[in-house]
Design a protein around this motif. Structure first.
Motif, PDB file in Angstrom:
ATOM      1  N   MET A  82       0.629  -1.056  -0.042  1.00  0.00           N
ATOM      2  CA  MET A  82       0.066   0.083  -0.089  1.00  0.00           C
ATOM      3  C   MET A  82       0.872   1.342  -0.036  1.00  0.00           C
ATOM      4  SD  MET A  82      -3.132  -0.665   2.572  1.00  0.00           S
ATOM      5  CE  MET A  82      -4.109   0.935   2.215  1.00  0.00           C
ATOM      6  N   ASN A  83       2.024   1.130   0.464  1.00  0.00           N
ATOM      7  CA  ASN A  83       3.223   2.182   0.451  1.00  0.00           C
ATOM      8  C   ASN A  83       3.911   2.408  -0.630  1.00  0.00           C
ATOM      9  OD1 ASN A  83       2.884   3.890   3.270  1.00  0.00           O
ATOM     10  ND2 ASN A  83       2.234   1.934   3.760  1.00  0.00           N
ATOM     11  N   GLY A  84       3.596   1.579  -1.724  1.00  0.00           N
ATOM     12  CA  GLY A  84       4.413   1.759  -3.008  1.00  0.00           C
ATOM     13  C   GLY A  84       5.812   0.986  -2.984  1.00  0.00           C
ATOM     14  N   ARG A  85       5.898  -0.101  -2.181  1.00  0.00           N
ATOM     15  CA  ARG A  85       7.197  -0.825  -2.104  1.00  0.00           C
ATOM     16  C   ARG A  85       6.598  -2.265  -2.416  1.00  0.00           C
ATOM     17  NH1 ARG A  85       7.964  -0.793   2.659  1.00  0.00           N
ATOM     18  NH2 ARG A  85       6.998   0.957   3.494  1.00  0.00           N
ATOM     19  N   ASP A  86       7.744  -3.024  -3.114  1.00  0.00           N
ATOM     20  CA  ASP A  86       7.580  -4.489  -3.481  1.00  0.00           C
ATOM     21  C   ASP A  86       8.502  -5.271  -2.416  1.00  0.00           C
ATOM     22  OD1 ASP A  86      10.117  -3.820  -4.265  1.00  0.00           O
ATOM     23  OD2 ASP A  86       9.835  -4.551  -6.260  1.00  0.00           O
ATOM     24  N   PHE A  87       8.845  -4.495  -1.208  1.00  0.00           N
ATOM     25  CA  PHE A  87       9.750  -5.156  -0.167  1.00  0.00           C
ATOM     26  C   PHE A  87       9.266  -4.866   1.119  1.00  0.00           C
ATOM     27  CE2 PHE A  87      11.813  -1.369  -1.549  1.00  0.00           C
ATOM     28  CZ  PHE A  87      12.396  -0.891  -0.525  1.00  0.00           C
ATOM     29  N   VAL A  88       9.571  -5.354   2.127  1.00  0.00           N
ATOM     30  CA  VAL A  88       9.210  -5.443   3.527  1.00  0.00           C
ATOM     31  C   VAL A  88      10.087  -4.756   4.332  1.00  0.00           C
ATOM     32  CG1 VAL A  88       8.080  -6.148   5.625  1.00  0.00           C
ATOM     33  CG2 VAL A  88       7.191  -7.119   3.487  1.00  0.00           C
TER      34      VAL A  88
END
Length: 323
Positions: free
Chosen positions: A273-279
């Protein structure tokens, strides 16, 4: 627009009718995207019911509201077999209950006895209802938002820990600030003015967007370091004596394996949701309270000293090294 933009627009639409509860909106969408269920606790009038009604209004999904009362029966939720007679022949047919919807509002779940609570919680876990030896699947898009009131405990049946564990997140809703209260008055005033001349309804977001978003979230990368961090947070609840003396006195039972799974899923949804593909560790810390809050069993000493689950979680986050 991509799926993420569609979900953000959904959040913005909901925010227009729910003022001062941005955290509730975010967590409601996180639960929807993580394919989990929510237990929402707050005083009356804090937009709990309004939130899921707003979600149903802006999403192409059915909403069922179930008011839990002491005289409710399991069949009132799941449905039952009804005898039909036609042309001299009779047969039993299953008539679906209100649980067969995409969005379920289980209002004041702690006002119904254990048998009724179990009927709903079984449907949440198994995603199906079994009546008369036949299983009936629930919709693929299926979210239960159960509410409970922290006051007026007389005449209630608190959920046991094993049943609480089936909820993905436990959300606490508090009063809005003064500016939000003023905005709420203006919003209700404007809604009253448009009651007689209703504006055209906005196009609803397709349910397929949510399902496609879930597939994208499943591809969000979780590094080995983040996995270790999530496990370390969970282990700190089970063996608190290893990191802090006060925690060892506060925590009686730690987080179950469902907590590990839930924290992983919601952290990935938060990152997406915050535009990232990693945590990142920030994603884990932003969601850990909702995942752990209802899974921690505090000791008598903690209750006597006024310690809360949130305080214990704060201490754990402070003591456990980030990835």
């Amino acid at each position: 627009m991509g799926n993420r933009d569609d979900i953000r627009e959904l959040a913005a639409r909901m925010g227009q009718s729910i003022i001062g509860q941005e955290g509730l909106i975010e967590r409601l969408l996180l639960g929807l995207l993580s394919n989990g269920h929510l237990l929402v606790e707050g005083l009356p009038g804090l937009a709990k019911t309004r939130a899921i009604k707003s979600l149903a209004k802006n999403l192409d999904a059915d909403l069922s509201r179930i008011q839990f009362t002491p005289d409710l029966l399991p069949s009132d939720i799941t449905g039952s077999e009804i005898y039909f007679s036609e042309g001299g022949k009779g047969e039993f047919k299953f008539q679906q209950g209100p649980v067969f919807a995409n969005l379920i509002l289980a209002d004041e779940i702690n006002r119904a006895p254990a048998k009724v609570q179990s009927a709903l919680l079984e449907a949440m876990e198994e995603r199906q209802v079994t009546v008369g030896g036949e299983s009936h699947p629930l919709p693929e898009l299926f979210l239960v938002m159960a509410t409970q009131n922290p006051i007026e405990q007389e005449g209630t049946y608190p959920l046991p820990e094993a049943q609480l564990d089936r909820f993905l997140m436990h959300i606490r809703v508090d009063y809005p600030d003064a500016a939000s209260e003023a905005a709420i008055m203006k919003l209700v005033r404007s809604e009253e003015k448009t009651t007689h001349g209703k504006a055209a309804a906005a196009e609803k977001l397709a349910a397929d967007v949510v399902l496609a978003s879930r597939r994208e979230i499943s591809e969000v990368n979780v590094s080995k370091a983040i996995e270790d961090y999530i496990v370390a947070l969970v282990m700190a609840t089970r063996y608190p004596d290893k990191i802090d003396a006060d925690l060892a006195k506060w925590i009686q039972v730690g987080v179950s394996p469902r907590g590990v799974i839930g924290l992983d899923r919601v952290s990935r949804a938060h990152a997406w949701m915050n535009g990232r593909d990693f945590v990142t560790p920030d994603d884990v810390q932003a969601t850990v309270h909702g995942i752990f809050r209802h899974r921690l069993v505090l000791s008598y000493e903690a209750h006597a000293g006024g310690a809360t689950a949130d305080q214990a979680i704060d201490r754990i986050v402070e003591k456990v090294a980030t990835a």
